[in-house]
Design a protein around this motif. Structure first.
Motif, mmCIF file in Angstrom:
data_model
loop_
_atom_site.group_PDB
_atom_site.id
_atom_site.type_symbol
_atom_site.label_atom_id
_atom_site.label_comp_id
_atom_site.label_asym_id
_atom_site.label_seq_id
_atom_site.Cartn_x
_atom_site.Cartn_y
_atom_site.Cartn_z
ATOM 1 N N ILE A 104 6.754 -7.109 7.787
ATOM 2 C CA ILE A 104 5.911 -5.996 7.034
ATOM 3 C C ILE A 104 6.877 -4.698 7.420
ATOM 4 O O ILE A 104 7.374 -4.328 8.624
ATOM 5 N N PHE A 105 6.923 -3.923 6.399
ATOM 6 C CA PHE A 105 7.901 -2.643 6.626
ATOM 7 C C PHE A 105 6.820 -1.480 6.317
ATOM 8 O O PHE A 105 6.380 -1.460 5.321
ATOM 9 N N LYS A 106 6.903 -0.353 6.973
ATOM 10 C CA LYS A 106 6.355 0.739 6.638
ATOM 11 C C LYS A 106 7.293 1.928 6.893
ATOM 12 O O LYS A 106 7.951 2.243 7.568
ATOM 13 N N VAL A 107 7.636 2.303 5.454
ATOM 14 C CA VAL A 107 8.594 3.410 5.404
ATOM 15 C C VAL A 107 8.007 4.755 5.027
ATOM 16 O O VAL A 107 7.035 4.845 4.356
ATOM 17 N N GLY A 153 0.693 -1.123 -0.020
ATOM 18 C CA GLY A 153 0.054 0.192 -0.002
ATOM 19 C C GLY A 153 0.998 1.214 -0.071
ATOM 20 O O GLY A 153 1.931 1.040 0.263
ATOM 21 N N GLN A 154 0.228 2.423 -0.292
ATOM 22 C CA GLN A 154 0.829 3.589 -0.576
ATOM 23 C C GLN A 154 0.072 4.672 -0.214
ATOM 24 O O GLN A 154 -1.238 4.869 -0.789
ATOM 25 N N GLY A 155 0.203 5.587 0.806
ATOM 26 C CA GLY A 155 -0.516 6.635 1.300
ATOM 27 C C GLY A 155 0.053 7.805 1.577
ATOM 28 O O GLY A 155 1.223 8.230 1.155
ATOM 29 N N SER A 156 -0.475 8.884 2.380
ATOM 30 C CA SER A 156 0.038 10.088 2.381
ATOM 31 C C SER A 156 1.146 10.054 3.470
ATOM 32 O O SER A 156 2.050 11.093 3.201
ATOM 33 N N PHE A 177 -5.373 -3.297 14.125
ATOM 34 C CA PHE A 177 -5.230 -2.027 13.726
ATOM 35 C C PHE A 177 -3.944 -2.211 13.020
ATOM 36 O O PHE A 177 -2.762 -2.491 13.628
ATOM 37 N N ILE A 178 -3.651 -1.865 11.585
ATOM 38 C CA ILE A 178 -2.378 -1.884 10.783
ATOM 39 C C ILE A 178 -1.760 -0.560 10.218
ATOM 40 O O ILE A 178 -0.652 -0.674 9.821
ATOM 41 N N ASP A 179 -2.651 0.362 10.639
ATOM 42 C CA ASP A 179 -2.102 1.596 9.942
ATOM 43 C C ASP A 179 -1.269 2.409 11.158
ATOM 44 O O ASP A 179 -1.721 3.405 11.337
ATOM 45 N N ILE A 180 -0.146 1.877 11.175
ATOM 46 C CA ILE A 180 0.868 2.136 12.389
ATOM 47 C C ILE A 180 1.381 3.548 11.869
ATOM 48 O O ILE A 180 1.967 3.982 10.833
ATOM 49 N N GLY A 181 0.926 4.812 12.689
ATOM 50 C CA GLY A 181 1.377 6.107 12.482
ATOM 51 C C GLY A 181 1.005 7.200 13.322
ATOM 52 O O GLY A 181 0.586 7.053 14.559
ATOM 53 N N ARG A 182 0.423 8.048 12.827
ATOM 54 C CA ARG A 182 0.161 9.310 13.540
ATOM 55 C C ARG A 182 -0.991 9.223 14.387
ATOM 56 O O ARG A 182 -1.395 9.986 15.520
ATOM 57 N N ASP A 183 -1.955 8.293 13.803
ATOM 58 C CA ASP A 183 -3.398 8.167 14.409
ATOM 59 C C ASP A 183 -3.129 7.276 15.771
ATOM 60 O O ASP A 183 -3.996 7.355 16.560
ATOM 61 N N LYS A 232 14.974 4.549 13.067
ATOM 62 C CA LYS A 232 15.314 5.880 12.450
ATOM 63 C C LYS A 232 16.818 5.998 12.157
ATOM 64 O O LYS A 232 17.832 6.035 12.606
ATOM 65 N N GLY A 233 16.978 6.429 10.879
ATOM 66 C CA GLY A 233 17.858 6.703 9.967
ATOM 67 C C GLY A 233 17.626 7.686 8.940
ATOM 68 O O GLY A 233 17.333 8.860 9.321
ATOM 69 N N GLU A 234 18.262 7.565 7.661
ATOM 70 C CA GLU A 234 17.642 8.502 6.709
ATOM 71 C C GLU A 234 16.261 8.381 6.698
ATOM 72 O O GLU A 234 15.477 9.321 6.130
ATOM 73 N N TYR A 235 15.512 7.400 6.694
ATOM 74 C CA TYR A 235 13.961 7.049 6.903
ATOM 75 C C TYR A 235 13.464 6.763 8.101
ATOM 76 O O TYR A 235 14.387 6.011 8.890
ATOM 77 N N LEU A 236 12.370 6.884 8.540
ATOM 78 C CA LEU A 236 11.735 6.350 9.641
ATOM 79 C C LEU A 236 11.026 5.162 9.183
ATOM 80 O O LEU A 236 10.176 5.199 8.195
ATOM 81 N N VAL A 237 11.359 4.127 9.869
ATOM 82 C CA VAL A 237 10.454 2.741 9.361
ATOM 83 C C VAL A 237 10.057 2.112 10.689
ATOM 84 O O VAL A 237 10.710 2.095 11.603
ATOM 85 N N VAL A 238 8.906 1.750 10.442
ATOM 86 C CA VAL A 238 8.298 0.493 11.354
ATOM 87 C C VAL A 238 8.338 -0.647 10.970
ATOM 88 O O VAL A 238 7.771 -0.836 9.649
ATOM 89 N N SER A 239 8.464 -1.754 11.810
ATOM 90 C CA SER A 239 8.384 -3.156 11.217
ATOM 91 C C SER A 239 7.721 -4.106 12.251
ATOM 92 O O SER A 239 7.747 -3.848 13.427
ATOM 93 N N TYR A 240 7.226 -5.120 11.726
ATOM 94 C CA TYR A 240 6.430 -6.121 12.479
ATOM 95 C C TYR A 240 6.270 -7.378 11.772
ATOM 96 O O TYR A 240 6.084 -7.435 10.477
ATOM 97 N N PRO A 241 6.223 -8.380 12.420
ATOM 98 C CA PRO A 241 6.109 -9.873 11.829
ATOM 99 C C PRO A 241 4.696 -9.894 10.910
ATOM 100 O O PRO A 241 3.692 -9.273 11.278
ATOM 101 N N ARG A 242 4.525 -10.442 9.820
ATOM 102 C CA ARG A 242 3.708 -10.649 9.000
ATOM 103 C C ARG A 242 2.760 -11.902 9.567
ATOM 104 O O ARG A 242 2.959 -12.760 10.060
ATOM 105 N N PHE A 243 1.469 -11.538 9.513
ATOM 106 C CA PHE A 243 0.491 -12.378 10.063
ATOM 107 C C PHE A 243 -0.719 -12.498 9.127
ATOM 108 O O PHE A 243 -0.958 -11.780 8.358
ATOM 109 N N GLU A 244 -1.316 -14.017 9.054
ATOM 110 C CA GLU A 244 -2.423 -14.268 8.200
ATOM 111 C C GLU A 244 -3.591 -13.285 8.574
ATOM 112 O O GLU A 244 -3.901 -13.254 9.972
#
Length: 411
Positions: A234-237, A220-223, A332-338, A276-288
């Motif tokens: 799973i990686f969210k960059v 997926g790709q969002g704002s 809930f999978i949309d890990i971020g500012r919410d 946190k490096g050049e990009y901020l990344v969150v990661s977690y194990p993939r699940f069914e």
């Protein structure tokens, strides 16, 4: 020490009351001192209350120099400034001086406060200034970790201690401070410059052990950023920006809360790691999992109880941000500012939106309904749209039963 001409101006805002509780006076003193300790200058409204005690605290810093404390006054009279102001700037603008103060500063620290503080927070948000809140009273407790609208990708930063304030101030020295160029419409002009291949390459370099022998798949790709799957992870960059990088402290706090609740088998949000490096990344194990389409009240009640146990809330509940795992649990999978730390006010707001998601997520006016609940007790718009035959009283009773069921599992 930073060169004098390069020192940042930190606005300290809060209640102007001359009868502050002792705890607020002490906090303002300590914040003012830490601003100057960090190599910054302090700018404020120049009057009493939080402004005076923060200015006094700045004078107590071992790094204080004459001229480090600036007051932007609402009146025409310099003599109205509190005694700890080094440079008084009379404006004659009354409450409109708040806009001058926010334009002049590089970042804002809010200590409690009322409607005046709220106006300063809103102006700072529009002017793209980093915002942090500290204390246990006032308007900012209702805004903790929220985005006020979609013109920015960061959040209002929640600080639980002076140590976190020190980290916030330290991060400000490492970011680029661009001149504000005027208010834009929400979401306008925020197009990411990074290509998907650039982000994949960064993950390959930064997470080589986890990504070895696997290929990336775009989910997926969002704002906020881009989500990839790579083998079991799973990686969210997050898109690179000065403001997004300030999310690191916030998301780290949420991650710690979720891991502290790890004694429970079910986590309502994946227990993620933050990089946190050049990009901020969150990661977690993939699940069914499978998509969640709304309904399934018992699953949503169980989710809300789990969020309460973890000490985490959501500012934006909608069906597309959830998945149902193999055990039938909502995640809930949309890990971020919410995501935000728990507060009673935000938990009730989350429950209202979760209730609407269960019963009305497929309704064409769902967003309008959710927006209404932000500022009102009831659910009147639900009864104003075609396709709903419930009265306002019936909807309130339905929510009352839903909320009581949630609370029974939180005691």
């Amino acid at each position: 020490m930073t060169e004098p001409s390069q020192r940042l101006l930190i606005a300290v805002v809060g209640s102007a009351s001359n009868s502050l509780p002792e705890s607020q006076k002490q906090l303002a003193l300590e914040v003012g001192q830490q601003v100057v300790d960090s190599g910054c200058r302090l700018i404020c409204g120049g009057m009493g209350g939080v402004m005076m005690y923060a200015a006094q605290g700045a004078h107590q810093s071992a790094h204080y120099c004459p001229g480090d404390v600036i007051g932007v006054l609402p009146s025409y009279q310099k003599t109205e400034a509190n005694p700890f102001i080094d440079i008084a700037l009379p404006t004659g603008l009354g409450v409109a001086r708040n806009a001058v103060l926010m334009a002049a500063c590089d970042a804002v620290v809010a200590l409690d406060g009322g409607s005046g503080t709220l106006s300063e927070i809103a102006l700072a948000w529009q002017m793209q200034k980093p915002i942090a809140c500290i204390g246990d009273q006032g308007w900012h407790q209702r805004l903790n970790s929220l985005t006020l609208d979609q013109r920015r990708d960061d959040t209002i930063c929640v600080l639980d201690s002076l140590a976190e304030l020190q980290q916030f101030l330290s991060q400000l020295h490492d970011r680029e401070h661009r001149a504000y160029s005027g208010i834009q419409l929400s979401g306008v002009g925020r197009k990411p410059s990074e290509s998907l291949r650039t982000l994949e390459h960064y993950l390959e370099q930064s997470f080589s052990e986890q990504c070895h022998d696997y290929t990336f798949e775009l989910l997926g790709q969002g704002s906020e950023g881009v989500v990839f799957t790579c083998g079991p992870t799973i990686f969210k960059v997050f898109y690179r920006s000065d403001f997004t990088m300030l999310l690191f402290t916030h998301l780290s706090q949420i991650s710690q809360r979720l891991k502290a609740a790890a004694s429970h088998d079910y986590s309502p949000v994946p227990r993620f790691d933050v990089h946190k490096g050049e990009y901020l990344v969150v990661s977690y194990p993939r699940f069914e999992s499978v998509p969640y389409r709304g309904g399934e009240q018992p699953c949503m009640v169980n989710f809300l109880r789990a969020m309460h146990r973890a000490g985490v809330c959501l500012s934006n509940v909608k069906a597309e941000n959830f998945r149902t795992d193999a055990n039938g649990n909502l995640v809930f999978i949309d890990i971020g500012r919410d995501l935000m730390p728990f507060s009673d006010v935000m938990f009730l707001s989350m429950c209202k939106r979760a209730f609407l998601t269960v019963y009305f997520s497929q309704h064409p006016a769902f967003k309008t309904m959710c927006s209404y609940t932000n500022d009102h007790e009831g659910f009147m718009p639900v009864t104003d749209h075609d396709g709903n035959d419930l009265s306002a009283e019936q909807v309130m009773n339905l929510f009352g039963g839903f909320y009581q069921e949630v609370r029974r599992g939180c005691e």
